[in-house]
Design a protein around this motif. Structure first.
Motif, PDB file in Angstrom:
ATOM      1  N   LYS A  91       0.810  -1.220   0.000  1.00 37.67           N
ATOM      2  CA  LYS A  91       0.000   0.000   0.000  1.00 37.67           C
ATOM      3  C   LYS A  91       0.842   1.267   0.000  1.00 37.67           C
ATOM      4  CE  LYS A  91      -3.934   2.099   2.421  1.00 37.67           C
ATOM      5  NZ  LYS A  91      -4.893   1.960   3.549  1.00 37.67           N
ATOM      6  N   TRP A 126      -7.447  -4.181  -0.618  1.00 37.74           N
ATOM      7  CA  TRP A 126      -6.224  -4.475   0.136  1.00 37.74           C
ATOM      8  C   TRP A 126      -6.370  -5.737   0.983  1.00 37.74           C
ATOM      9  CZ3 TRP A 126      -2.318  -1.754  -1.555  1.00 37.74           C
ATOM     10  CH2 TRP A 126      -2.544  -0.468  -2.065  1.00 37.74           C
ATOM     11  N   LYS A 143      -4.780  -7.347   4.311  1.00 39.42           N
ATOM     12  CA  LYS A 143      -4.073  -6.798   5.472  1.00 39.42           C
ATOM     13  C   LYS A 143      -3.326  -7.912   6.207  1.00 39.42           C
ATOM     14  CE  LYS A 143      -7.863  -3.499   5.856  1.00 39.42           C
ATOM     15  NZ  LYS A 143      -8.973  -2.989   6.701  1.00 39.42           N
ATOM     16  N   TRP A 155      -0.148  -3.815   3.941  1.00 42.18           N
ATOM     17  CA  TRP A 155      -1.374  -4.099   3.205  1.00 42.18           C
ATOM     18  C   TRP A 155      -0.993  -4.242   1.742  1.00 42.18           C
ATOM     19  CZ3 TRP A 155      -5.953  -0.536   5.098  1.00 42.18           C
ATOM     20  CH2 TRP A 155      -6.049  -0.620   6.500  1.00 42.18           C
ATOM     21  N   TRP A 156      -1.619  -5.211   1.064  1.00 42.52           N
ATOM     22  CA  TRP A 156      -1.174  -5.567  -0.274  1.00 42.52           C
ATOM     23  C   TRP A 156      -2.334  -5.622  -1.267  1.00 42.52           C
ATOM     24  CZ3 TRP A 156       4.061  -6.448  -1.182  1.00 42.52           C
ATOM     25  CH2 TRP A 156       4.853  -6.497  -0.040  1.00 42.52           C
ATOM     26  N   SER A 157      -2.029  -5.264  -2.522  1.00 46.20           N
ATOM     27  CA  SER A 157      -3.004  -5.356  -3.601  1.00 46.20           C
ATOM     28  C   SER A 157      -2.392  -6.126  -4.771  1.00 46.20           C
ATOM     29  CB  SER A 157      -3.421  -3.956  -4.066  1.00 46.20           C
ATOM     30  OG  SER A 157      -4.446  -4.021  -5.041  1.00 46.20           O
TER      31      SER A 157
END
Length: 256
Positions: free
Chosen positions: A136, A150, A152, A157-159
Motif C-alpha cells: 500500500k 487491500w 491486510k 497491506w497488499w493489492s
C-alpha cells in the motif's frame, strides 16, 4: 522459443453489465480504447517487448472477435482460444502439458511494462505458484487517489498486480480449489478463510506476513507458493472502474 516463457492473457468478460462499457459502443472490455488503442493491445505490446516472453495466447469467450481486430495484427506468435466458464477452468484447460512455467496476466493490465515482467519473473524463480503484489505505501506514495482492494497482513497491506507464474499442470488442484471460491475474489478474508481456520486466525491477528501466509496456503496443495513484491506502483493499477481509466490515461500520457 527455447527458454522463453509461454503467456496466457485472460481477456474474457465477467457476467453482468460492465460500467466501463456503458455508452462506449464496444462489446467486450478487452477492446475498450485507452489512450487511442484497445487495452488488450497495450498489454500485448508490453509482452512482445519483453525479452523473456515466448508464445502468447489470448483467452476470451469471443476470441475470434479479438483476433480480427486490426490493432492486434502484426504481433508475432500471437494465438487466440475460446475460454470456458470462469477463470480457473479456462486456465486449467489452456495449460500446456508438463510442468513448464506459464506467465498469466489480464487484458486490463494496461500499464504493464517489460521492466515489470522482468522484475516479476526474476522474483518468481524456484516457485510453483507466484503472485505479484504491491504494498500500500508503494502505491499511495505516488497515487494517493487510487482505490484498490487491500489484503491486510503483518508488515503491510497488499493489492494484486495481475501477474501470476504457474508451474504447469502441477497447479491443477489449486485451480480446482480456486474455481470454488473465485466468486469471492474481491473479499480478502473470505479467500483466507477458505484455507482453514488456523490461517484465518493468523491473518486476523496479524501474526504472519503475506509471504508466510501464501507459503502456508501453497503447502496445502504441495506447492511452493510465493509473493513477488513489485517496486513500481503502477503494477497494481488495472482498468476496473472509470476512475481507473482516467488515471491510466494520465500515466500513459506522461510516459516517454
Amino acid at each position: 522459443m527455447n527458454g522463453l516463457i509461454r503467456v496466457l492473457v485472460m481477456a474474457g468478460s465477467r457476467p453482468g453489465p460492465d460500467p466501463l462499457l456503458s455508452g462506449s459502443g464496444v462489446a467486450t472490455k478487452a477492446l475498450l480504447p485507452i489512450a487511442g488503442r484497445p487495452m488488450l493491445a497495450h498489454v500485448v505490446a508490453a509482452l512482445r517487448a519483453a525479452s523473456e516472453v515466448g508464445p502468447i495466447t489470448i483467452l476470451a469467450q469471443r476470441s475470434a472477435e479479438l483476433a480480427a481486430h486490426p490493432a492486434l495484427a502484426g504481433f508475432a506468435d500471437l494465438h487466440f482460444a475460446d475460454s470456458g466458464q470462469g477463470i480457473s477452468a479456462s486456465l486449467a484447460a489452456a495449460l500446456p502439458e508438463g510442468d513448464a512455467p506459464v506467465l498469466v496476466t489480464t487484458a486490463d493490465n494496461v500499464l504493464l511494462t517489460p521492466a515489470m515482467i522482468a522484475e516479476f519473473l526474476a522474483g518468481a524463480e524456484d516457485s510453483d505458484v507466484a503472485v505479484a503484489m504491491v504494498e500500500k505505501r508503494v502505491l499511495l506514495a505516488h497515487y494517493p487517489e487510487s482505490k484498490r482492494t487491500w489484503l491486510k497482513f503483518r508488515g503491510g497491506w497488499w493489492s494484486g498486480a495481475n501477474l501470476f507464474r504457474l508451474r504447469g499442470r502441477r497447479v491443477l488442484p489449486l485451480l480446482d480449489f480456486w474455481g470454488r471460491i473465485e466468486r469471492d475474489r474481491k473479499r480478502g478474508m473470505k479467500i483466507v478463510a477458505a484455507f482453514g481456520p488456523a490461517l484465518l486466525l493468523a491473518v486476523v491477528l496479524r501474526l504472519i506476513t503475506i509471504q508466510q501466509g501464501v507459503a502456508r496456503a501453497g503447502l496445502r496443495f504441495g506447492l511452493k507458493a510465493k509473493i513477488v513484491p513489485m517496486t513500481e506502483p503502477e503494477a497494481c493499477i488495472d482498468a476496473d472502474k472509470p476512475a481507473d481509466v482516467e488515471l491510466i490515461e494520465s500515466i500513459l500520457a506522461a510516459r516517454p
